[in-house]
Design an enzyme around this catalytic site. Structure first.
Site, PDB file in Angstrom:
ATOM      1  N   LYS A 164      20.095 -15.782 -48.759  1.00  0.00           N
ATOM      2  CA  LYS A 164      19.709 -16.921 -49.611  1.00  0.00           C
ATOM      3  C   LYS A 164      18.606 -16.455 -50.575  1.00  0.00           C
ATOM      4  O   LYS A 164      18.654 -15.328 -51.029  1.00  0.00           O
ATOM      5  CB  LYS A 164      19.293 -18.112 -48.748  1.00  0.00           C
ATOM      6  CG  LYS A 164      20.329 -18.364 -47.639  1.00  0.00           C
ATOM      7  CD  LYS A 164      20.168 -19.647 -46.911  1.00  0.00           C
ATOM      8  CE  LYS A 164      21.269 -19.757 -45.856  1.00  0.00           C
ATOM      9  NZ  LYS A 164      21.311 -21.050 -45.204  1.00  0.00           N
ATOM     10  N   ASN A 166      23.542 -13.705 -44.931  1.00  0.00           N
ATOM     11  CA  ASN A 166      23.255 -14.367 -46.203  1.00  0.00           C
ATOM     12  C   ASN A 166      21.743 -14.576 -46.276  1.00  0.00           C
ATOM     13  O   ASN A 166      21.199 -15.395 -45.552  1.00  0.00           O
ATOM     14  CB  ASN A 166      24.006 -15.718 -46.244  1.00  0.00           C
ATOM     15  CG  ASN A 166      23.612 -16.572 -47.432  1.00  0.00           C
ATOM     16  OD1 ASN A 166      22.998 -16.088 -48.386  1.00  0.00           O
ATOM     17  ND2 ASN A 166      23.968 -17.845 -47.381  1.00  0.00           N
ATOM     18  N   HIS A 226      29.234 -21.815 -51.072  1.00  0.00           N
ATOM     19  CA  HIS A 226      28.306 -22.087 -49.969  1.00  0.00           C
ATOM     20  C   HIS A 226      27.828 -23.544 -50.037  1.00  0.00           C
ATOM     21  O   HIS A 226      27.665 -24.090 -51.122  1.00  0.00           O
ATOM     22  CB  HIS A 226      27.111 -21.130 -50.036  1.00  0.00           C
ATOM     23  CG  HIS A 226      26.244 -21.218 -48.831  1.00  0.00           C
ATOM     24  ND1 HIS A 226      25.269 -22.179 -48.688  1.00  0.00           N
ATOM     25  CD2 HIS A 226      26.252 -20.503 -47.687  1.00  0.00           C
ATOM     26  CE1 HIS A 226      24.700 -22.035 -47.504  1.00  0.00           C
ATOM     27  NE2 HIS A 226      25.272 -21.026 -46.874  1.00  0.00           N
ATOM     28  N   GLU A 279      25.042 -24.874 -49.781  1.00  0.00           N
ATOM     29  CA  GLU A 279      23.845 -25.115 -50.615  1.00  0.00           C
ATOM     30  C   GLU A 279      24.206 -25.135 -52.092  1.00  0.00           C
ATOM     31  O   GLU A 279      23.587 -25.855 -52.882  1.00  0.00           O
ATOM     32  CB  GLU A 279      22.767 -24.059 -50.293  1.00  0.00           C
ATOM     33  CG  GLU A 279      22.138 -24.343 -48.933  1.00  0.00           C
ATOM     34  CD  GLU A 279      21.705 -23.111 -48.161  1.00  0.00           C
ATOM     35  OE1 GLU A 279      21.530 -22.036 -48.767  1.00  0.00           O
ATOM     36  OE2 GLU A 279      21.550 -23.225 -46.920  1.00  0.00           O
ATOM     37  N   SER A 317      23.453 -21.400 -37.830  1.00  0.00           N
ATOM     38  CA  SER A 317      22.541 -21.137 -36.711  1.00  0.00           C
ATOM     39  C   SER A 317      23.063 -20.074 -35.740  1.00  0.00           C
ATOM     40  O   SER A 317      22.849 -20.173 -34.525  1.00  0.00           O
ATOM     41  CB  SER A 317      22.189 -22.438 -35.979  1.00  0.00           C
ATOM     42  OG  SER A 317      21.495 -23.311 -36.859  1.00  0.00           O
ATOM     43  N   GLU A 370      31.436 -23.284 -42.085  1.00  0.00           N
ATOM     44  CA  GLU A 370      30.020 -23.518 -41.839  1.00  0.00           C
ATOM     45  C   GLU A 370      29.754 -25.023 -41.812  1.00  0.00           C
ATOM     46  O   GLU A 370      29.560 -25.627 -42.862  1.00  0.00           O
ATOM     47  CB  GLU A 370      29.176 -22.879 -42.943  1.00  0.00           C
ATOM     48  CG  GLU A 370      29.333 -21.381 -43.025  1.00  0.00           C
ATOM     49  CD  GLU A 370      28.120 -20.755 -43.711  1.00  0.00           C
ATOM     50  OE1 GLU A 370      27.445 -19.955 -43.045  1.00  0.00           O
ATOM     51  OE2 GLU A 370      27.840 -21.067 -44.865  1.00  0.00           O
ATOM     52  N   GLY A 429      20.892 -23.781 -40.759  1.00  0.00           N
ATOM     53  CA  GLY A 429      19.435 -23.794 -40.806  1.00  0.00           C
ATOM     54  C   GLY A 429      18.785 -24.824 -39.894  1.00  0.00           C
ATOM     55  O   GLY A 429      17.594 -25.094 -40.007  1.00  0.00           O
TER      56      GLY A 429
HETATM   57  P1  PGA Z   1      21.815 -20.227 -40.881  1.00  0.00           P
HETATM   58  O1  PGA Z   1      22.585 -20.202 -42.290  1.00  0.00           O
HETATM   59  O2  PGA Z   1      22.349 -19.082 -40.070  1.00  0.00           O
HETATM   60  O3  PGA Z   1      20.351 -20.051 -41.240  1.00  0.00           O
HETATM   61  O4  PGA Z   1      22.104 -21.527 -40.238  1.00  0.00           O
HETATM   62  C1  PGA Z   1      23.947 -19.875 -42.370  1.00  0.00           C
HETATM   63  C2  PGA Z   1      24.412 -19.934 -43.809  1.00  0.00           C
HETATM   64  O5  PGA Z   1      23.947 -20.805 -44.553  1.00  0.00           O
HETATM   65  O6  PGA Z   1      25.245 -19.118 -44.229  1.00  0.00           O
END
Ligand code: PGA
Length: 265
Positions: free
Chosen positions: A13, A11, A101, A103, A228, A182, A188
Site C-alpha cells: 500500500k 501489498n 483493490h 481501497e 488479515s 479479499e 486491515g
Molecule cells: P491486510 O491487507 O493483510 O493488511 O488485511 C490485505 C490487502 O489489502 O491486500
C-alpha cells in the site's frame, strides 16, 4: 503437482519508500537464506510506485521476489494525472500489477467496469495480474456474499474471455492472471475469514468462472485469499483446496514474518 500456479504476494500500500525497500529486500533475502520459490510458486511484492525502480527490482530479484505496481490504467498514455501506464511499466521491467483493490474501489471510485478495462489493458500488454474482489461486511451479514462476488466477476470474466480467445494467448503458460478474494471486512481489521468461509467463497468464484468460461479455465485460474493474513494463519488458509495463494497487506511490511509466509509453500 498442483494444477495451477500458486502465488504468495505482499501489498505494501502507501508504505515504505525506495531506500526502505532496498533495506527490506536485503533483510528478507537473509531471512530466506537462499531459499527460492518452488517451480509452481511465485513470490511477488507490490511496493508503491516510487519504489519500483531498477535498483529495487534487482534487490528483490536477488531474494527470489518479483515486484509489481498497485494500479495500472486502461489507456497507454494521456491526460490521466496520477495514473500508471501498463506499457511503460513493462518497458522498465515491471511484470506484475494489482487491479481493483478494495481501497481503489472505496477511496478512488474504481468500479467493476473500470477495473475490467484496466485488466484488459494490463493483460494485452503482457503483464501478470492479481485482480481483487470481495464483499463488504453488511453484504456478508445480509447473506449477499455470493451475489456480490458474481456481480463483481461479470465484467472481469468478459474481459478474460476476450483475452483467452485470442490466438496464442500466453495465459497460463507464460503469463499469470489470477483473482484475489479479499473480503473488505477482513482487510486491515485483524478479522481474518475462517478457512471454511474463505474456501466457500473461493469455491463460488471458481464455479462462476467455470459456468462462464468452462472447467479447464476455472481449474487453471489461481485464486488468492487476502485480508488479515499473518504468518500464523497463512498455512491453514493455504491448505484449502481452492486457495492458491495469499495477498498480504500489513504483515508483508515485516520481512521476518513475510519470509515465514513465503517459506510456507
Ligand atoms: P491486510 O491487507 O493483510 O493488511 O488485511 C490485505 C490487502 O489489502 O491486500
Amino acid at each position: 503437482m498442483a494444477k495451477r500456479t500458486r502465488i504468495l504476494a505482499g501489498n505494501w500500500k502507501m508504505n515504505l519508500g525506495p531506500n526502505e525497500a532496498l533495506e527490506y529486500f536485503g533483510t528478507i533475502g537473509r531471512e530466506l537464506g537462499g531459499k527460492r520459490p518452488a517451480a509452481d510458486v511465485r513470490w511477488v511484492i507490490f511496493p508503491p510506485a516510487y519504489a519500483l525502480g531498477r535498483e529495487v527490482q534487482q534487490a528483490a530479484r536477488q531474494a527470489g521476489i518479483e515486484i509489481g505496481a498497485q494500479n495500472v490504467h486502461s489507456e497507454d498514455k494521456g491526460a490521466f494525472t496520477g495514473e500508471l501506464s501498463a506499457p511503460v511499466l513493462k518497458s522498465f521491467g515491471i511484470q506484475w500489477c494489482l487491479i481493483g483493490h478494495s481501497e481503489r474501489r472505496q477511496y478512488f471510485g474504481e468500479t467493476d467496469e473500470s477495473a475490467a478495462a484496466r485488466f484488459k489493458k494490463a493483460a494485452s500488454t503482457g503483464l501478470n495480474v492479481v485482480y481483487c474482489i470481495g464483499e463488504r461486511l453488511q453484504e456478508r451479514e445480509s447473506g449477499q456474499t455470493e451475489e456480490v462476488l458474481t456481480r463483481q466477476l461479470g465484467p472481469f470474466v468478459a474481459a478474460l474471455r476476450e483475452q483467452i480467445q485470442k490466438p496464442n494467448c500466453p495465459w497460463p503458460q507464460t503469463l499469470s492472471w489470477s483473482i484475489a478474494y479479499e473480503p473488505v471486512w477482513a482487510i486491515g481489521t485483524g478479522k481474518v475469514a475462517t478457512n471454511e468461509q474463505a474456501e466457500a467463497a473461493h469455491r463460488h468464484i471458481r464455479k462462476v468462472v467455470q459456468e462462464a468460461l468452462g472447467a479447464d479455465t476455472a481449474e487453471k485460474l489461481p485464486i488468492l485469499y487476502g485480508g488479515s493474513v499473518t504468518p500464523e494463519n497463512a498455512s491453514g488458509l493455504l491448505g484449502q483446496p481452492n486457495i492458491d495463494g495469499v495477498l498480504v497487506g500489513g504483515a508483508s511490511l515485516k520481512p521476518d514474518g513475510f519470509a515465514r509466509i513465503l517459506a510456507s509453500l
